[in-house]
Structure formats: structure tokens, C-alpha cells
Scaffold this active site. Structure first.
Site, mmCIF file in Angstrom:
data_model
loop_
_atom_site.group_PDB
_atom_site.id
_atom_site.type_symbol
_atom_site.label_atom_id
_atom_site.label_comp_id
_atom_site.label_asym_id
_atom_site.label_seq_id
_atom_site.Cartn_x
_atom_site.Cartn_y
_atom_site.Cartn_z
ATOM 1 N N HIS A 308 0.999 -0.805 -0.370
ATOM 2 C CA HIS A 308 -0.202 -0.469 0.281
ATOM 3 C C HIS A 308 1.012 1.567 -0.387
ATOM 4 O O HIS A 308 2.281 1.324 0.634
ATOM 5 C CB HIS A 308 -0.716 0.318 1.205
ATOM 6 N N ASP A 367 -7.594 -4.659 -1.144
ATOM 7 C CA ASP A 367 -8.206 -4.135 -1.996
ATOM 8 C C ASP A 367 -8.384 -5.777 -2.751
ATOM 9 O O ASP A 367 -9.230 -6.096 -3.672
ATOM 10 C CB ASP A 367 -7.642 -3.256 -3.225
#
Length: 433
Positions: A308, A367
Site C-alpha cells: 500500500h 483491495d
């Protein structure tokens, strides 16, 4: 108590600027440079605003190094385990968890406003049948600016609060209508006897000729996913909502602007990219080959859904959603556990044990799991970013509300580092070589 300052000195002119140092509840101290141009005739250059604070906010705090995320001081893990999405909405809007009476009144106010004007329903026919759902969402949300003129006094806190409830209430209806329009099915109107998430699933998957009964495990999976996406500090779409709102734009138009930004693949399209990657890998047997490609600096292939930009350790949301994802897949009938889900779970198992990914802290992120959950729920990939927006709508409108009450509220106006031509005189076209 004297405010600490940092002295910035121009070594060429000798001029100085005393910049106050602001101390947050959490996080690094912040240098207030608003007088820098007045004092030194210079301003800062910060591409992407990665080291610039544009506002004071008490809504969300994230610590990327420690892997922490708080909403109004509450850890995201606790909210995801114990709360509902609507309760988190109340928390983000008003700063405190509601009492039972407050929650019941808030839930009623949201449900009461879940329908949209019938003329909005006619707008969909102007779109191509295969239009991307996000293009439709941007249009119909912006179209809500044409309605509710009786509650558009931005200086009135009652009007602002009513607008926030309308945004939260109507997002599921608009999202479900985008899906129904794409597949040629009649719209299903909201059912106020259902909960927020159940109502959305009913509008998505029910038909006039049959009753739809949502699976409680599926409902909880989607509820947690919405909670985990509710707000994430000053990201690109939230900053867009604030910037549009700083000009006094209609709040529904501000939310539409946030959707436009979210639509970008670098922001809201990551979970869709995970599904594309899994489809490219095809089978669990191919995973070692693709992991080798991901390690190859000369190969353009990347494992989507790992690591991330903000979280340098781990994404705290991923731990929560991982369990939800596994519970959902384990609950599904054996004949539904397709190749894609097997590939995803095998990839997760291999990657979390691989030293290459461990050293670089490339853990599966929110995600990675949200895409799998949405796929398992039967939601098409084209709707994934819409689902992200459905969860994030409360964060957008909460940030907008906070901005409208900020005593430092002013129109956003970033500066630039001009690197173009110097002044020059116009040359008639006949004289140009």
C-alpha cells in the site's frame, strides 16, 4: 503556553520567517507556512501534496508506519467487528457513537430519504446500455444538484445535515439502478423494512416475479467491506470533494467530483485490477511463474492487491477483511468455489510466506480481498468502483461538513512552479519562419 516556532532563513537575502509549529493529537508536528510568501516572497513546492497539510480534521487518522487507522479515535478493527455501517456513518458525521434512541432516529431519517425523484429514474435511458457504471453514477449524482432547492443554504447547518443524510440514503439506490440498467432489468424501489445493506442487495438482485432473501453471511461481508471503505483521511477523492466544496459548489456536485477522482484506476480501481490479475494467472499451478515475473525488475507484471502507498507495515483493514473473505468463501456451496477463488487463496498463502514479499512488507491489502468478496457476491467487476464509492460516500460528505464549519475555510488555490517561456512579443504569422 507559547506556540513553538521554526525559523526559516533565506540565505541570500538574510530575511527570516517565524513559522508556528502545530502539534496534532497523533502524527508528526506540522509547520504552518501560510506567512512564508509574505515574509520571504517564496512558497513551497510539494508535488502530490505529500508533505502538505491542507486542513485540520478530527474525523480520521491513519499511521502508515504503524499500520493503524482510527475513526474519531476508534480503531477500525473494533468498528468492523462490533458496529454496523450506518452506526459508523453516524460516528463520522457527528463525532460520537449514537445512543440507541439516536441511532434509531438516524436510521429512520436515512431510510425515509432512500428513494430518488422519479425524473432521475428517466435519466438512465440517455446512457448507452454498455456505459461504465461509474460514468452513470457521476451523472446521476451530479443531477441531484437539480433537486432539493429548499435545502441548499450552505450556511445553514440544518440544511447541510439534511444533505448529508440524503447522500448516504440515495447512494445505494443509485448504485443498484446503475446495475439494473446495465442488465436491462426493471428498477427495484427501496424497501424500508430492510436494513441498509439488505436493502441494497435487494435492489440489486431481486426481481418483480420472485422474492430475494439475502444470505446473512453475504450481508455481513458487504457490511464490513463498506465500513472498511468509509473514510481514509485526505486521499485524492476526498481532497477533490473538499476542493470543489471550497468554491461553494453544490454538495451533490462535490460528491460527483469525488466519484470522478475515485474512478481513476490509481485510486478506486485497484480491486478490479486484482480480478484482472487473477484471470491472467488463470490457475493455481501458474502462480510460481507469475511470482517470478513479479520479482523480475525487467518485467512489467505486478502483483495487484499487495502492499500500500500509505501503509508501510500492513494495512489494518486487510486483517479484518481477510477473515470476512475466508468466512464468505467457506460458506459458499462447494460448486461455487471456482478456479478464481482457489487461485486467489493459493496466491495469498504463497506470497505471505515468501521472503521477497516479507522483506518488502508486500502483504495482501484491502483491495485484494474486497475484489474477491464482491466477485463472490455476484457483483460484476464493472461495479467494483461503484461499490467503493458506496462505502466512501459518508467519508466524503463528513469531510465536506467539517470543512464548511472550519473557521479557516477558504477557497483552495494551490500555487505552481512556472517553468514556461519568459515574456515575449507577438509575431504576425507572415513574419514567422
Amino acid at each position: 503556553m507559547t506556540t513553538p516556532t521554526v525559523t526559516i532563513t533565506d540565505n541570500i537575502t538574510g530575511k527570516t520567517s517565524e513559522c508556528p509549529v502545530l502539534v496534532p493529537t497523533y502524527g508528526p508536528r506540522v509547520i504552518d507556512t501560510k506567512d512564508l510568501y509574505k515574509d520571504l516572497g517564496m512558497f513551497t513546492h510539494d508535488p502530490g501534496f505529500m508533505t502538505t497539510s491542507a486542513c485540520r480534521s478530527s474525523i480520521t487518522y491513519l499511521d502508515g508506519d504503524e499500520g493503524k487507522l482510527f475513526h474519531r479515535g476508534y480503531p477500525i478493527e473494533q468498528l468492523a467487528e462490533h458496529s454496523s455501517y450506518l452506526e459508523v456513518c453516524y460516528l463520522l458525521l457527528y463525532g460520537e457513537l449514537p445512543t440507541r434512541t439516536q441511532f434509531e432516529e438516524f436510521e429512520y431519517q436515512v431510510k425515509f430519504r432512500s428513494n430518488v425523484h422519479e425524473r432521475v429514474n428517466h435519466m438512465y435511458s440517455g446512457y448507452m446500455y454498455d456505459a461504465h457504471p461509474m460514468s452513470i453514477m457521476v451523472g446521476v449524482m451530479g443531477a441531484l444538484s437539480s433537486y432539493y432547492h429548499e435545502a441548499l443554504d450552505l450556511k445553514d447547518p440544518v440544511d447541510r445535515d439534511l444533505t448529508a443524510k440524503r447522500v448516504i440514503a440515495k447512494m445505494p439506490t443509485l448504485a443498484a439502478q446503475c446495475y439494473k440498467y446495465a442488465i436491462g432489468h426493471p428498477f427495484v424501489y427501496p424497501n424500508n423494512s430492510l436494513g441498509y445493506v439488505e436493502n441494497f442487495l435487494n435492489m440489486m438482485f431481486s426481481h418483480p416475479m420472485s422474492t430475494y432473501i439475502p444470505d446473512p453471511v453475504a450481508v455481513r461481508a458487504l457490511e464490513v467491506m463498506l465500513i472498511l471503505h468509509a473514510d481514509h483521511e485526505q486521499n485524492a477523492s476526498t481532497s477533490t470533494v473538499r476542493l470543489a466544496g471550497s468554491a461553494g459548489a453544490n454538495p451533490f456536485a462535490c460528491i460527483a467530483a469525488g466519484m470522478v477522482t475515485l474512478w481513476g484506476p490509481a485510486h478506486g480501481g485497484a480491486n478490479e485490477a486484482v480480478l484482472h490479475m487473477l484471470n491472467e494467472i488463470k490457475t493455481p499451478e501458474n502462480i510460481p511463474k507469475f511470482i517470478a515475473r513479479a520479482k523480475d525488475k525487467n518485467d512489467t507484471f505486478r502483483l495487484m492487491g499487495f502492499g500500500h502507498r500509505v501503509y508501510k507495515n500492513f494495512d489494518p483493514r486487510s486483517r479484518v477483511i481477510r477473515k470476512v473473505c475466508h468466512d464468505l468463501l467457506g460458506h459458499m456451496p462447494a460448486n461455487v468455489n471456482t478456479r478464481l477463488f482457489d487461485t486467489a487463496m493459493t496466491l495469498e498463502e504463497i506470497a505471505v510466506k515468501d521472503e521477497y514479499f516479507i522483506e518488502r512488507k508486500l502483504y495482501p491489502n484491502v483491495d485484494f480481498y474486497s475484489g474477491i468478496i464482491l466477485k463472490a457476491l455476484g457483483i460484476p467487476e464493472s461495479m467494483f468502483t461503484v461499490m467503493f464509492g458506496l462505502g466512501r460516500a459518508v467519508g466524503w460528505i463528513a469531510q465536506w461538513l467539517e470543512m464548511m464549519q472550519d473557521p479557516d475555510f477558504r477557497i483552495g488555490r494551490p500555487r505552481q512552479l512556472y517553468v514556461g517561456s519568459r515574456q515575449r512579443d507577438y509575431v504576425p504569422i507572415e513574419q514567422r519562419g
